[in-house]
Design a protein around this motif. Structure first.
Motif, PDB file in Angstrom:
ATOM      1  N   VAL A  36       0.860  -1.191   0.000  1.00 18.80           N
ATOM      2  CA  VAL A  36       0.000   0.000   0.000  1.00 18.80           C
ATOM      3  C   VAL A  36       0.892   1.236   0.000  1.00 18.80           C
ATOM      4  O   VAL A  36       1.678   1.450   0.933  1.00 18.80           O
ATOM      5  N   THR A  37       0.785   2.042  -1.052  1.00 16.53           N
ATOM      6  CA  THR A  37       1.650   3.232  -1.173  1.00 16.53           C
ATOM      7  C   THR A  37       0.968   4.518  -0.718  1.00 16.53           C
ATOM      8  O   THR A  37       1.620   5.543  -0.539  1.00 16.53           O
ATOM      9  N   LEU A  55      -1.941   1.203  -4.616  1.00 16.70           N
ATOM     10  CA  LEU A  55      -1.082   0.021  -4.524  1.00 16.70           C
ATOM     11  C   LEU A  55       0.045   0.068  -5.535  1.00 16.70           C
ATOM     12  O   LEU A  55      -0.100   0.672  -6.604  1.00 16.70           O
ATOM     13  N   GLU A  56       1.164  -0.564  -5.180  1.00 19.36           N
ATOM     14  CA  GLU A  56       2.182  -0.819  -6.200  1.00 19.36           C
ATOM     15  C   GLU A  56       1.545  -1.746  -7.230  1.00 19.36           C
ATOM     16  O   GLU A  56       1.007  -2.800  -6.868  1.00 19.36           O
ATOM     17  N   PRO A  57       1.548  -1.368  -8.514  1.00 18.32           N
ATOM     18  CA  PRO A  57       0.808  -2.141  -9.522  1.00 18.32           C
ATOM     19  C   PRO A  57       1.222  -3.615  -9.554  1.00 18.32           C
ATOM     20  O   PRO A  57       2.409  -3.941  -9.518  1.00 18.32           O
ATOM     21  N   ILE A  58       0.201  -4.492  -9.607  1.00 14.84           N
ATOM     22  CA  ILE A  58       0.437  -5.935  -9.686  1.00 14.84           C
ATOM     23  C   ILE A  58      -0.556  -6.543 -10.669  1.00 14.84           C
ATOM     24  O   ILE A  58      -1.588  -5.959 -10.981  1.00 14.84           O
ATOM     25  N   GLN A  59      -0.213  -7.745 -11.147  1.00 15.88           N
ATOM     26  CA  GLN A  59      -1.106  -8.505 -12.004  1.00 15.88           C
ATOM     27  C   GLN A  59      -1.936  -9.450 -11.127  1.00 15.88           C
ATOM     28  O   GLN A  59      -1.390 -10.238 -10.355  1.00 15.88           O
ATOM     29  N   SER A  66      -3.960  -1.330  -9.444  1.00 19.22           N
ATOM     30  CA  SER A  66      -3.164  -0.277  -8.803  1.00 19.22           C
ATOM     31  C   SER A  66      -3.914   0.418  -7.679  1.00 19.22           C
ATOM     32  O   SER A  66      -3.355   1.290  -7.014  1.00 19.22           O
ATOM     33  N   ASN A  67      -5.176   0.067  -7.468  1.00 23.70           N
ATOM     34  CA  ASN A  67      -5.908   0.605  -6.321  1.00 23.70           C
ATOM     35  C   ASN A  67      -7.022  -0.359  -5.922  1.00 23.70           C
ATOM     36  O   ASN A  67      -7.437  -1.207  -6.710  1.00 23.70           O
ATOM     37  N   ILE A  83      -0.441   2.615   5.458  1.00 26.37           N
ATOM     38  CA  ILE A  83       0.454   2.887   4.332  1.00 26.37           C
ATOM     39  C   ILE A  83       1.803   2.212   4.597  1.00 26.37           C
ATOM     40  O   ILE A  83       2.344   2.283   5.707  1.00 26.37           O
ATOM     41  N   GLY A  84       2.322   1.533   3.583  1.00 23.00           N
ATOM     42  CA  GLY A  84       3.592   0.815   3.713  1.00 23.00           C
ATOM     43  C   GLY A  84       3.428  -0.666   3.991  1.00 23.00           C
ATOM     44  O   GLY A  84       4.375  -1.446   3.820  1.00 23.00           O
ATOM     45  N   ASP A  85       2.228  -1.091   4.409  1.00 21.34           N
ATOM     46  CA  ASP A  85       1.996  -2.509   4.701  1.00 21.34           C
ATOM     47  C   ASP A  85       1.939  -3.323   3.403  1.00 21.34           C
ATOM     48  O   ASP A  85       1.519  -2.832   2.351  1.00 21.34           O
TER      49      ASP A  85
END
Length: 342
Positions: A36-37, A55-59, A66-67, A83-85
């Motif tokens: 979580v950014t 979110l840091e983008p993921i597939q 991304s969210n 945030i950061g978790d």
């Protein structure tokens, strides 16, 4: 159950769609971990503050996520997310991305709700699970109310960029102001790198003009009244604005998909809109709902997200016996998304 006759003997539930002698085995939802950014806060037309995790983008299941919507601050507290978790994200029913759990804590505690509205700095008030701004003059809430009207009444070409320009310039500070705009007002708006221009201004003006006559269900269902969307207004089945304003909570509670608590909150929200309704009635002709012919059997239920039916399509849709639902619930046949990856 192994045996067709035995299955038939057990019958079906949910109107004959679910055989009691069978079980549906489903694949597990696809999930991935990410960080979580940040958390962004937006406001709805009712004043509810809506948190969304960045979110840091993921597939996840073939799409880039991304969210993820965090629903409310009780949900954030239950997850214990900050945030950061690092979190586990999956797509609910292979459609909507959501955070399942926190897998690695980067800091103690969880993301804390703001004390003040991020749009007008008024104190926020807890309303059940929602955290709300109750300032009727809040810029964020008023803008969302106008945006909601544009969407629900299907005013095309009036996108976020132009609506923001009109709101920031003071040309449109409430819904009735839309109907006082001239082509010249629209033409001079700065959108993107230049002015809107005459051709597009004429298109927008024409779209606004189309909504000077509205069915009562569309009118009442587009005002941002709590629990009262267009489908619900149609289900309630009243034929005029005055009938909506005068109906008692007791009678409202007897209508389809209603109940005493829901009816009381809807009525209270409706009465807070009386000044807005009066101002709009000066600009708009409100018609009785068109009597629907008897619906043929075999209609299906649909929930639309980000998809709007034109009046012509809506007429054919209802004539075919189909029903529009306001949300995803048991018995829904089709969920129709504008963007399956959203």
């Amino acid at each position: 159950l192994d045996g067709l006759k035995a299955q038939e003997g057990l019958g079906c539930s949910d109107g004959g769609t679910r055989p009691n002698g069978q079980i549906a085995w489903k694949f597990e939802s696809v999930s991935s971990e990410t960080v979580v950014t940040g958390v962004t806060l937006t406001i709805g037309s009712t004043g509810a503050i809506i948190p969304t995790a960045q979110l840091e983008p993921i597939q996840v299941g073939g799409i880039t996520v991304s969210n993820a919507l965090l629903n409310n601050f009780d949900y954030i507290e239950a997850l214990g997310v900050n945030i950061g978790d690092t979190v586990l994200v999956e797509r609910a029913k292979d459609v909507i991305p959501h955070i399942v759990e926190v897998t690695v804590k980067a800091s103690p505690g969880c993301y804390q709700p703001p004390a003040l509205c991020p749009y007008c700095t008024s104190p926020l008030v807890k309303d059940k699970r929602a955290l709300k701004c109750v300032n009727d003059e809040c810029d964020g809430k008023i803008y969302q109310l106008i945006k909601n009207w544009v969407k629900k009444t299907n005013i095309k070409h009036l996108g976020d960029g132009l609506l923001t320009a009109l709101y920031d310039s003071g040309e449109v500070s409430t819904i009735p102001d839309l109907y006082k705009l001239t082509i010249q007002d629209l033409e001079r708006q700065q959108v993107g790198q230049g002015r809107l221009g005459q051709s597009m201004a004429e298109k927008v003006f024409e779209e606004i003009d189309k909504t000077r006559t509205l069915d009562v269900a569309i009118f009442m269902g587009s005002l941002g009244i709590k629990f009262l969307g267009r489908s619900m207004a149609a289900h309630i089945g009243l034929s005029s604005v005055d009938e909506f304003l005068e109906i008692s909570v007791t009678e409202l509670a007897t209508k389809p998909e209603m109940g005493p608590n829901k009816a009381a909150e809807m009525k209270e929200s409706m009465l807070r809109k009386t000044d807005l309704i009066a101002a709009l009635r000066e600009e708009i002709e409100i018609t009785k709902p068109v009597a629907q012919p008897a619906k043929p059997a075999g209609g299906k239920s649909f929930c639309f997200s980000g998809v709007r039916m034109t009046p012509e399509v809506a007429a054919a849709f209802h004539a075919a016996g189909h029903q529009e639902k306001s949300g995803v619930s048991a018995g829904l046949d089709f969920l129709v998304l504008k963007d399956p990856a959203s």
